[in-house]
Design an enzyme around this catalytic site. Structure first.
Site, PDB file in Angstrom:
ATOM      1  N   GLY A 210      -4.860  -6.785  -3.566  1.00 28.43           N
ATOM      2  CA  GLY A 210      -3.800  -6.876  -2.558  1.00 28.43           C
ATOM      3  C   GLY A 210      -2.651  -5.956  -2.889  1.00 28.43           C
ATOM      4  N   ASN A 211      -1.507  -6.164  -2.238  1.00 29.28           N
ATOM      5  CA  ASN A 211      -0.324  -5.370  -2.571  1.00 29.28           C
ATOM      6  C   ASN A 211       0.931  -6.219  -2.382  1.00 29.28           C
ATOM      7  OD1 ASN A 211       0.728  -4.962   0.216  1.00 29.28           O
ATOM      8  ND2 ASN A 211      -1.226  -3.908   0.469  1.00 29.28           N
ATOM      9  N   TYR A 212       2.078  -5.641  -2.717  1.00 29.20           N
ATOM     10  CA  TYR A 212       3.327  -6.418  -2.769  1.00 29.20           C
ATOM     11  C   TYR A 212       4.020  -6.613  -1.414  1.00 29.20           C
ATOM     12  CZ  TYR A 212       3.206  -5.832  -7.848  1.00 29.20           C
ATOM     13  OH  TYR A 212       2.856  -5.875  -9.160  1.00 29.20           O
ATOM     14  N   SER A 213       3.431  -6.151  -0.323  1.00 28.29           N
ATOM     15  CA  SER A 213       4.118  -6.279   0.970  1.00 28.29           C
ATOM     16  C   SER A 213       4.404  -7.754   1.284  1.00 28.29           C
ATOM     17  CB  SER A 213       3.247  -5.673   2.070  1.00 28.29           C
ATOM     18  OG  SER A 213       3.767  -6.023   3.322  1.00 28.29           O
ATOM     19  N   ALA A 278       1.009  -3.057   5.423  1.00 25.54           N
ATOM     20  CA  ALA A 278       0.643  -2.250   4.252  1.00 25.54           C
ATOM     21  C   ALA A 278      -0.859  -2.491   4.029  1.00 25.54           C
ATOM     22  CB  ALA A 278       1.451  -2.697   3.047  1.00 25.54           C
TER      23      ALA A 278
END
Ligand code: C5P
Length: 402
Positions: A210-213, A278
């Site tokens: 995943g990512n930090y969005s 994102a």
């Protein structure tokens, strides 16, 4: 002042020294063609008399649930439904906290809870009370629930301290409300598609890439567009935040980029799309059906394959009338690269930001962006601002794009 003509306004007056300004405010609202029903708290009556306010509004002022002299019941539900606008000016820290948490122990707060119309709150209090975390939290919660807070002004306060906490002049309050209401119709009848949040790309049933969005920018855009009258479909990955529910908001929750693309394609009609998500650039080539056990593999290599570029694919499929807006988060802001991205993805406007700026990018409440339109008519670098303000700036460019 055409906006307020014929509008039903419930004006809540609370126990602040600035309650005297309610008298001029009523005069201005009545002059603008509005019908004003004043509701006062018990404390407000210590600062200004109900007689003054009922004379100016032309209606008996309401303070209690029923009239003590004859037992007549004052229905907060009827009042709430009658109100096109519910304005609290001045609003004390106490009333704001009660409104924020639904502590309905007086007519004013019950009326607020029964209101379906737009809500404006103009705080007035001492500077330390105004900047107290409790007041800030109440204001944030009320904003989140759709109210507009008309920020207090700087100046000398009743305590003789100098600072923020003054109720704006009544003319200014009316101007801000009218300005806000003007905006409220600019996207009426428009359908918006907004993508938001991160995507999760599954490794096995319990793990993902995943990512930090956080989804804050998408939330701000959706809420602002709703305030401006639009119908919004928000396609969101697993974000930390979601917009406040609204009858003109549809939320489609997805997890992966593939699901996000499918959900976007299912939105058959829209005039404006904002690609704020994102999206992970890669997905796992062969996600595992069972949870991967550490003991079974001394080391692990995950093969990644590219995800679909949702904005680019939707861009290829769009018709000429549809407006597409995209984001570009770069380590360094290179306008040539940004323009190249705009071409590749058929964006009409791109919102560019860099990770170099403090307070900009993922997981923050603020952002510092540059707006660039495809036709070159817009090229604006904005200062560091709240994501709500950034959303407003983006949506305000729409008339220039169509
Ligand atoms: O190429 P880059 O990821 O920087 O592009 C960012 C823009 O493209 C954003 O508007 C983002 O929402 C969108 N995008 C997308 N699908 C992807 C990658 C990016 O919609 N797979």
């Amino acid at each position: 002042m055409p906006n307020l003509s014929g509008k039903h306004i419930v004006l809540g007056v609370t126990g602040s020294i600035a309650a005297y300004k309610a008298a001029s405010l009523i005069r201005l609202l009545v002059k603008a063609g509005a019908e004003v029903q004043v509701v006062m708290t018990a404390a407000a009556k210590e600062f200004i008399t109900p007689l003054t306010l009922s004379t100016l509004s032309g209606r008996p002022v309401l303070c209690d649930f029923f009239d003590h002299s004859d037992g007549t019941w004052h229905s907060h539900v009827e009042l709430g439904l009658w109100a096109d606008l519910f304005i609290v000016a001045p609003a004390t820290a106490s009333t704001m906290a009660k409104m924020a948490y639904g502590i309905a122990d007086n007519l004013l707060v019950t009326c607020y809870l029964a209101t379906r119309g737009r809500v404006y709150i103009a705080p007035a209090m001492d500077l330390d009370m105004y900047r107290h975390p409790s007041t800030i939290a109440s204001a944030a919660r009320l904003r989140e629930m759709g109210a507009t807070i008309l920020e207090a002004e700087e100046g000398e306060l009743a305590s003789h301290l100098i600072g923020k906490g003054r109720l704006p002049e009544p003319e200014e309050i009316v101007r801000r409300i009218e300005e806000d209401m003007d905006k409220a119709t600019t996207l009426t009848g428009k359908q918006l598609l907004i993508t938001s949040g991160p995507t999760y790309e599954r490794i096995d049933p319990v793990r993902f890439i995943g990512n930090y969005s956080s989804g804050r920018m998408g939330k701000a855009l959706a809420e602002q567009a709703i305030r401006m009258g639009a119908e919004v479909t928000l396609v969101t990955g697993p974000a930390q935040v979601l917009p406040t529910p609204h009858e003109r908001l549809r939320v489609i929750r997805v997890e992966s980029a593939d699901e996000m693309l499918e959900a976007c394609r299912s939105v058959t009609s829209y005039q404006i799309a904002i690609f704020c998500a994102a999206v992970a650039d890669y997905k796992v080539a062969h996600p595992e059906e069972q949870k991967v056990k550490r003991e079974s593999r001394p080391s692990m290599t995950i093969e990644l394959v590219p995800n679909p570029d949702i904005a680019a694919l939707m861009g290829k499929e769009k018709d000429k009338e549809q407006i597409h807006i995209g984001f570009a988060l770069e380590t360094h802001l290179d306008l040539e690269q940004v323009r190249d991205k705009m071409e590749r993805k058929s964006f009409d406007l791109i919102v560019a930001n860099t990770l170099e700026d403090e307070g900009a990018g993922f997981g923050t409440d603020t952002n510092r962006v540059t707006l660039l339109s495809r036709d070159g008519s817009i090229e604006r670098s904005l200062p560091l601002m709240d994501k709500e303000q950034v959303a407003l700036e983006i949506l305000n460019t729409l008339p220039q794009l169509s």
